[in-house]
Scaffold this motif. Structure first.
Motif, PDB file in Angstrom:
ATOM      1  N   ARG A 153       0.819  -1.212   0.000  1.00 42.09           N
ATOM      2  CA  ARG A 153       0.000   0.000   0.000  1.00 42.09           C
ATOM      3  C   ARG A 153       0.850   1.258   0.000  1.00 42.09           C
ATOM      4  N   ARG A 154       2.111   1.121   0.427  1.00 39.63           N
ATOM      5  CA  ARG A 154       2.993   2.285   0.541  1.00 39.63           C
ATOM      6  C   ARG A 154       4.140   2.258  -0.476  1.00 39.63           C
ATOM      7  N   THR A 155       4.101   1.347  -1.431  1.00 39.33           N
ATOM      8  CA  THR A 155       5.214   1.206  -2.365  1.00 39.33           C
ATOM      9  C   THR A 155       4.715   1.204  -3.801  1.00 39.33           C
ATOM     10  N   VAL A 156       5.370   2.007  -4.650  1.00 36.10           N
ATOM     11  CA  VAL A 156       5.093   2.008  -6.087  1.00 36.10           C
ATOM     12  C   VAL A 156       6.139   1.112  -6.744  1.00 36.10           C
ATOM     13  N   LYS A 157       5.706  -0.002  -7.306  1.00 36.13           N
ATOM     14  CA  LYS A 157       6.653  -0.990  -7.826  1.00 36.13           C
ATOM     15  C   LYS A 157       6.584  -1.189  -9.343  1.00 36.13           C
ATOM     16  N   ASN A 158       5.699  -0.513 -10.002  1.00 30.74           N
ATOM     17  CA  ASN A 158       5.493  -0.781 -11.425  1.00 30.74           C
ATOM     18  C   ASN A 158       6.128   0.273 -12.326  1.00 30.74           C
ATOM     19  N   ILE A 159       7.157   0.948 -11.869  1.00 32.06           N
ATOM     20  CA  ILE A 159       7.786   1.996 -12.683  1.00 32.06           C
ATOM     21  C   ILE A 159       8.717   1.339 -13.705  1.00 32.06           C
TER      22      ILE A 159
ATOM     23  N   LYS B 132      -1.888   8.856  -0.387  1.00 35.76           N
ATOM     24  CA  LYS B 132      -1.262   8.270   0.798  1.00 35.76           C
ATOM     25  C   LYS B 132      -0.357   9.246   1.549  1.00 35.76           C
ATOM     26  N   LYS B 133       0.013  10.343   0.898  1.00 33.77           N
ATOM     27  CA  LYS B 133       0.858  11.393   1.475  1.00 33.77           C
ATOM     28  C   LYS B 133       2.328  11.009   1.609  1.00 33.77           C
ATOM     29  N   ILE B 134       2.617   9.726   1.662  1.00 34.54           N
ATOM     30  CA  ILE B 134       4.008   9.299   1.703  1.00 34.54           C
ATOM     31  C   ILE B 134       4.111   7.939   1.010  1.00 34.54           C
ATOM     32  N   MET B 135       5.021   7.869   0.002  1.00 35.21           N
ATOM     33  CA  MET B 135       5.154   6.645  -0.784  1.00 35.21           C
ATOM     34  C   MET B 135       6.633   6.347  -1.046  1.00 35.21           C
ATOM     35  N   ALA B 136       6.956   5.052  -1.039  1.00 37.93           N
ATOM     36  CA  ALA B 136       8.300   4.602  -1.415  1.00 37.93           C
ATOM     37  C   ALA B 136       8.282   4.166  -2.874  1.00 37.93           C
ATOM     38  N   LEU B 137       9.359   4.449  -3.588  1.00 31.47           N
ATOM     39  CA  LEU B 137       9.499   4.039  -4.990  1.00 31.47           C
ATOM     40  C   LEU B 137      10.537   2.917  -5.055  1.00 31.47           C
ATOM     41  N   LYS B 138      10.100   1.744  -5.521  1.00 29.02           N
ATOM     42  CA  LYS B 138      10.997   0.595  -5.520  1.00 29.02           C
ATOM     43  C   LYS B 138      10.630  -0.352  -6.660  1.00 29.02           C
TER      44      LYS B 138
END
Length: 563
Positions: free
Chosen positions: A252-258, A278-284
């Protein structure tokens, strides 16, 4: 040295017959008939491209063959006005020619405006002799750094300047230089999203096994302060976000499809809505997740601003690198130039390349076992590897061996006394593999030999600190030579170009060199000529960019502007 010739490229140089080739000795074996001075590497010559009859013909005879015969004929049957060109027209042409000559002479003696150290000067037009240690001044004055120039309109393209859309957080993975690129990209993405960037975490790498923090290697205060007009950066995750374990662990806090080399629009369409929600997201993951020619020019200029101005190593790293560079310049008792050689011939690099190298049967068997263990999917049963090795060497995708590097440098004209700083891990094959390079250039030195154990002890607790020392000493060198690709080499070449293109950064043409090393009929003089001519434009001179270009190696546009 003869074993430097690889069977993969044997006979690859086109020739109708061996007997028609120049009969100079091999580039790797001294010619007993005309001994080569060990210090000058031989001259450019030999291997004439034209017949002796053509070479001996006077210039006038060449011109005579280019004009209609009646212009030069003494035959009285040819009418004097057969050309039907009026006399006055010939006079006009002659007059224009004289005016052109006087114009050229005047131009050569008239100073021109040039850029130096931020000042416009009147520079004389003087033809420069070739130099081993720097690029021609006349070829390096047309571009100047301009990454610090900001375009105030960029913020309005994406979002409001006054409030953040949320926070983004990344792990910078890999070695020091891959981490550096990730940090530059993270700042650029934060700008695109109008988001606040949490100070990136330098993730422990499986190979380096290093747990360096951002503040252990870079000047955090300078980083945040320098970029305050571009992006808001905070040192840590906001206090209001209590469940920090969710980052990088919760989907829910991670963007993984970049996708790799994603355009700016992808972030706006796919990442920005989740950051706002979400106001705060990790990019991975975040390795190479931002393109080059599919983002606005100001975003690329911002990446250069981060790379060349915002990311500064800690003062103790900078000071130690200055000491090492100073010692390199005073190794002869007086001021001397020095070369930095990035020698990529570690066991891991040799294994991963899947190229074939000179060695004993025992060495080759051990390397095969190593590859089978580390890369089983690529190794398979090993039956296809020989053909793969031949193809990769022909395409110039194999690391240069130390002995090959030595021969290329000697052919370029670098003398035996050249002071060379070697930036390298543990060379595969040890001192035996280094012997050909050290025999031809005995003044090889590493940071471990330049500095005392006590001086380096403070940097050993972080592998990236030692890598930073190598980076800076190479950056400050008069000539930098790379032997294989990678982030280290391309970042140094790019930085030296950004500093004005004056510093030589040699990028060997490995494909052509593999053919030359495998040609049993090539003489030394022909080899020297091929090396010199091929590398005249491979020394870090200005190069126009192209689609999908890499701004880290070539920051010409938009990070540099016409002077």
């Amino acid at each position: 040295m003869a074993e430097l010739r690889h069977s993969s490229s044997l006979g690859s140089r086109a020739s109708s017959s061996p007997m028609k080739r120049d009969d100079d000795s091999s580039p790797l074996v001294p010619d007993s008939r005309a001994p080569l001075d060990d210090d000058d590497g031989g001259g450019v010559g030999g291997g004439g491209r034209h017949s002796s009859r053509d070479r001996d013909r006077p210039l006038w005879s060449h011109l005579h063959s280019l004009w209609p015969q009646h212009f030069f004929s003494d035959d009285p049957r040819v009418p004097p006005h057969g050309s039907r060109i009026p006399i006055f027209l010939l006079l006009v042409v002659a007059l224009v020619g004289l005016i052109s000559i006087f114009s050229i002479v005047h131009r050569l003696n008239t100073p021109y405006l040039c850029w130096k150290d931020g000042i416009v000067l009147r520079c004389p037009r003087v033809k420069e002799p070739p130099s081993l240690w720097e690029n021609p001044y006349s070829a390096t004055t047309s571009w100047k750094p301009c990454a610090e120039r900001r375009d105030d309109g960029i913020s309005s393209i994406y979002s409001s300047e006054n409030e953040t859309n949320g926070y983004i957080f990344i792990h910078a993975e890999g070695g020091l230089n891959q981490q550096r690129i990730a940090i530059c990209n993270a700042v650029a993405v934060a700008k695109i999203l109008n988001a606040t960037l949490i100070l990136p975490v330098l993730k422990q790498d499986q190979i380096w096994k290093d747990q360096t923090k951002f503040e252990d290697i870079f000047d955090v205060d300078h980083f945040i302060d320098y970029l305050k007009d571009d992006v808001r950066i905070v040192r840590d995750i906001p206090k209001w976000f209590t469940d920090k374990s969710e980052l990088f662990s919760s989907i829910r806090r991670t963007v993984k499809n970049i996708p790799k080399y994603a355009p700016a629009q992808f972030y706006i369409d796919n990442v920005l809505p989740r950051v706002k929600e979400k106001k705060i997201m990790a990019l991975k993951p975040f390795v190479d997740r931002l393109g080059y020619d599919n983002v606005p020019p100001e975003i690329n200029r911002l990446r250069c601003r981060v790379n060349y101005h915002a990311l500064k190593f800690l003062p103790d790293i900078e000071d130690m690198s200055n000491i090492l560079a100073s010692r390199m310049r005073n190794r002869t008792g007086s001021q001397n130039s020095y070369m930095a050689l990035h020698l990529r011939f570690e066991k891991g690099m040799v294994g991963l390349s899947f190229c074939d190298f000179v060695g004993t049967r025992e060495e080759k068997a051990k390397m095969a076992e190593y590859r089978k263990k580390e890369w089983p999917r690529r190794y398979k049963n090993g039956s296809h590897l020989w053909q793969l090795a031949l193809q990769k060497r022909k395409e110039g995708r194999c690391p240069l061996e130390p002995g090959e590097v030595a021969v290329i440098l000697r052919a370029m004209g670098y003398p035996k006394e050249t002071q060379i700083y070697v930036a390298s891990g543990q060379v595969y094959g040890g001192q035996n593999r280094l012997a050909p390079l050290r025999n031809m250039f005995p003044n090889l030195v590493t940071k471990e030999e330049l500095a005392t154990k006590e001086e380096l002890d403070g940097f050993r607790k972080h592998v990236t600190s030692l890598a930073a020392l190598d980076f800076l000493v190479c950056l400050k060198s008069d000539v930098f030579v790379m032997t294989h690709g990678g982030n280290f080499a391309k970042l140094i070449i790019g930085a030296r170009r950004y500093m004005g293109h004056r510093l030589k950064s040699i990028k060997p043409d490995k494909g052509l060199m593999s053919k030359s090393f495998g040609d049993p009929y090539m003489g030394w003089a022909t080899f020297v000529e091929d090396v010199v001519v091929t590398h005249q434009t491979r020394t870090g001179l200005p190069e126009e960019t192209f689609p999908n270009y890499d701004i880290w190696e070539n920051p010409l546009t938009p990070c540099m502007c016409r002077a």
